[in-house]
Design an enzyme around this catalytic site. Structure first.
Site, PDB file in Angstrom:
ATOM      1  N   ASP A  11       0.809  -1.216   0.000  1.00 31.85           N
ATOM      2  CA  ASP A  11       0.000   0.000   0.000  1.00 31.85           C
ATOM      3  C   ASP A  11       0.843   1.267   0.000  1.00 31.85           C
ATOM      4  O   ASP A  11       0.298   2.365   0.109  1.00 31.85           O
ATOM      5  CB  ASP A  11      -0.908   0.024   1.240  1.00 31.85           C
ATOM      6  CG  ASP A  11      -1.845  -1.166   1.291  1.00 31.85           C
ATOM      7  OD1 ASP A  11      -2.318  -1.583   0.224  1.00 31.85           O
ATOM      8  OD2 ASP A  11      -2.083  -1.679   2.397  1.00 31.85           O
ATOM      9  N   LYS A 151       9.567  20.309  11.019  1.00 32.25           N
ATOM     10  CA  LYS A 151       8.688  19.146  10.812  1.00 32.25           C
ATOM     11  C   LYS A 151       7.663  18.982  11.924  1.00 32.25           C
ATOM     12  O   LYS A 151       6.653  18.310  11.731  1.00 32.25           O
ATOM     13  CB  LYS A 151       9.523  17.864  10.682  1.00 32.25           C
ATOM     14  CG  LYS A 151      10.333  17.796   9.397  1.00 32.25           C
ATOM     15  CD  LYS A 151      10.961  16.432   9.188  1.00 32.25           C
ATOM     16  CE  LYS A 151      12.036  16.127  10.189  1.00 32.25           C
ATOM     17  NZ  LYS A 151      12.683  14.823   9.939  1.00 32.25           N
ATOM     18  N   ASP A 176      13.390   9.376  14.017  1.00 38.24           N
ATOM     19  CA  ASP A 176      13.715   9.025  15.396  1.00 38.24           C
ATOM     20  C   ASP A 176      13.038   9.951  16.396  1.00 38.24           C
ATOM     21  O   ASP A 176      13.037   9.673  17.595  1.00 38.24           O
ATOM     22  CB  ASP A 176      15.233   9.042  15.614  1.00 38.24           C
ATOM     23  CG  ASP A 176      15.831  10.431  15.452  1.00 38.24           C
ATOM     24  OD1 ASP A 176      16.510  10.894  16.374  1.00 38.24           O
ATOM     25  OD2 ASP A 176      15.608  11.060  14.401  1.00 38.24           O
TER      26      ASP A 176
END
Length: 226
Positions: A11, A151, A176
């Site tokens: 997917d 981010k 991480d």
């Protein structure tokens, strides 16, 4: 720790990968920010190492999750010395985590769209690409500085999706940082993977909030895209 499995490959059309602590050994950055920078700061300010480290941590906590946290220009101006020059001085210590080169070769030949999505300052990104050859394995790299948002911010994911045209429902993202993974989850990224051992000189962390692996090669073998 919830072990990440790989039933998501059929997917998955797009794979987004963090750089430091996911592809590259975070031991380099840990030494830089927790040892070398506070030592230099201590000498410059006439402080003890512990006092300098405590002061730096206080300053960094104030901008945690913001673009300034990752900005060499911001910290060079704030601390009064050239951090980019310091990075260059120790560049030979930059290295990939074990097994990453083979994993990326397998991934990029699987037919999927693959890109690096990092918070790193552009100068740091350029240095690490030059030192490791990561750009020869992953041809597309995006830094949060390109979009004016870290981010951790929804603005980063909106801008990256607009730039790349990926579908969050068919995207895998590995990092991480649990805060960054949480931000990606809020954006609707369907497949998330935490890296539990970002630094080779430290033991793996226990992670419960996300599926996790000690290192990305555990997600292989990567089948060709259907």
């Amino acid at each position: 720790m919830a072990k990440a499995k790989a039933p998501f490959w059929p997917d998955t059309e797009t794979v987004l990968l963090d750089m430091d602590g996911t592809l590259l050994d975070l031991a380099f950055d840990n030494r830089f920010w927790l040892e070398r920078v506070p030592a230099h700061y201590a000498r410059a300010k006439g402080l003890s190492f512990d006092t300098a480290l405590s002061d730096l941590r206080r300053q960094m906590q104030a901008v945690d999750g913001q673009l300034q946290w990752y900005c060499l220009d911001y910290w060079s101006q704030r601390l009064g010395f050239d951090l980019e020059a310091m990075k260059l001085e120790h560049r030979r210590e930059i290295r990939m985590l074990p097994g990453i080169r083979d994993f990326l070769t397998e991934l990029t030949t699987s037919g999927r769209q693959v890109a690096i999505a990092t918070n790193a300052h552009p100068a740091v990104l350029a240095l690490k690409l030059e030192e490791t050859g990561l750009d020869q394995l992953v041809g597309r790299q995006y830094t949060a500085h390109d979009f004016g948002a870290a981010k951790e911010s929804p603005r980063f994911w909106q801008a990256l999706e607009s730039e790349m045209g990926f579908d969050p429902a068919t995207t895998l993202f590995a990092d991480d940082s649990l805060a960054v993974l949480a931000s990606a989850r809020r954006h609707g990224i369907a497949h998330l993977c935490a890296v539990a051992r970002p630094a080779s000189n430290q033991p793996p962390r226990t992670i419960s909030d996300f599926p996790a692996v000690e290192a990305l090669p555990e997600l292989g073998p990567v089948p060709p895209k259907l």
